[in-house]
Design an enzyme around this catalytic site. Structure first.
Site, short mmCIF file in Angstrom:
data_model
loop_
_atom_site.label_atom_id
_atom_site.label_comp_id
_atom_site.label_asym_id
_atom_site.label_seq_id
_atom_site.Cartn_x
_atom_site.Cartn_y
_atom_site.Cartn_z
N CYS A 142 17.36 87.12 -3.71
CA CYS A 142 16.27 87.21 -2.73
C CYS A 142 15.64 88.59 -2.76
O CYS A 142 16.18 89.54 -2.17
CB CYS A 142 16.81 86.90 -1.33
SG CYS A 142 15.57 87.05 -0.06
N CYS B 151 14.64 90.00 0.61
CA CYS B 151 15.76 90.44 1.46
C CYS B 151 16.31 91.79 0.97
O CYS B 151 16.64 92.66 1.76
CB CYS B 151 16.92 89.46 1.43
SG CYS B 151 16.47 87.74 1.58
N ASP B 152 16.45 91.93 -0.35
CA ASP B 152 17.22 93.05 -0.90
C ASP B 152 16.39 94.07 -1.67
O ASP B 152 16.92 95.10 -2.09
CB ASP B 152 18.32 92.50 -1.84
CG ASP B 152 19.28 91.57 -1.11
OD1 ASP B 152 19.49 91.79 0.09
OD2 ASP B 152 19.79 90.63 -1.73
#
Ligand code: NAP
Length: 302
Positions: free
Chosen positions: A132, A135-136
């Site tokens: 992701c 997300c990261d």
């Protein structure tokens, strides 16, 4: 209490079914493993092809869908359904704590990330290997990353990462991308994205965290190591059908076999969204399934 409709999964298909279910006057419950609604769009940076909501953030879209369902008074529960059991005309949906009862069920459990299955992938999960980018990605500011894949998600991830990373290698196993032309054009125009075609990652290497990927060029048969700080794997999705017992018939990839009416091999159970066999898996087609499933349920319950 016996619900008219119990929906499994809180992505666009499930939330749309909740809206349509309540609007049609059905007693509707949606069960999701996560308290946060939205499913896969929660990890999508931006959705730019849903009519009327250009360039909406995935998180915002999930919130809007949920608010809409809340406004109609749909009920929500958090839990993981492990089995669907039929007793007479009633379905029993078994979770660890509660068994819910329903006259009809919509399976809208969506799909999840496919794994690459190479050495180092599991070992460095969360230590440089991610599924992701939204997300990261922020952990890789000014660093070098690799994205594996050639679909919409891989292209979007590379574009997203290019804004914060020093360099992004976009590695794809063929000589042309699968993803949308508009994204391909964008990728080509970004200077710090280097496309590595006809190649696959054969190993993710590291010490405490990822420090390189080994890639194999399928045309030249050449192997080489590229130093990277992170690897984003975007090689597609697989249906979330492996954790529920007694599901309707599925195809060889695990998608529940259902057409536009969302009817499955078990009368009273409907499949909507990414989890069903279909041509195009996007927010708009998932939402359409939610509406169609409830329309079919209207006929089934009558
Ligand atoms: P996808 O379209 O299925 O693409 C998967 C990519 O990974 C393909 O390029 C495939 O290569 C490659 N791949 C598969 N297995 C591999 C392996 N073992 N090793 C190396 N490469 C592998 O999946 P996606 O990009 O995750 O998208 C999923 C769905 O969501 C699609 O329907 C997509 O259109 C949709 N989506 C839409 C949007 C949007 O409309 N804005 C955004 C995101 C996602 P090949 O091309 O050679 O098969």
């Amino acid at each position: 209490m016996v619900y008219d409709i119990v929906i499994l999964g809180g992505g666009p298909a499930g939330l749309t079914a909740a809206i349509y279910g309540k609007r049609a006057g059905f007693n509707t419950l949606l069960i999701d493993e996560s308290p946060e609604s939205g499913g896969q769009i929660l990890t999508t940076y931006e959705v730019d092809n849903y009519p009327g909501l250009p360039k909406i953030g995935g998180m915002d879209m999930g919130k809007k869908f949920r608010e809409h369902a809340d406004n109609f008074g749909a009920e929500f529960a958090v839990g993981r359904v492990s089995s669907i059991e039929k007793e007479g005309d009633i379905f029993k949906l078994v979770t660890r704590k509660v068994t819910y009862e329903a006259k009809s069920v919509i399976i809208a459990t969506g799909a999840g990330h496919r794994k690459l299955g190479v050495p180092g992938e599991a070992e460095f999960g969360g230590m440089g290997v991610s599924y992701c980018a939204t997300c990261d990605g922020a952990f890789f500011k000014d660093k070098v990353t690799a994205v594996m894949g050639g679909g919409d998600v891989a292209l979007e991830d590379a574009i997203f990462l290019s804004r914060m990373c020093k360099k992004v290698y976009l590695i794809h196993r063929r000589d042309e991308f699968r993803g949308a032309k508009v994204l391909q054009d964008q990728v080509k125009s970004i200077e710090n994205i280097e496309c590595v075609m006809d190649s696959v990652i054969t190993e993710i290497k590291g010490d405490k965290a990822v420090n390189a990927v080994l890639i194999h060029n399928k045309k030249t048969e050449e192997d080489k190591e590229i130093p990277v700080d992170g690897v984003f794997i975007a090689v597609g999705i697989q249906p979330n059908t492996d954790k529920i017992k007694n599901l309707p018939d599925m195809d060889e990839a695990g998608y529940i076999i259902a057409g536009e009416t969302c009817e499955t091999s078990i009368p009273g159970i409907f499949a909507a969204g990414d989890v069903r066999t279909k041509q195009l898996r996007q927010v708009i087609t998932s939402a359409a399934d939610g509406a169609n499933a409830v329309t079919s349920i209207g006929r089934y319950l009558a």
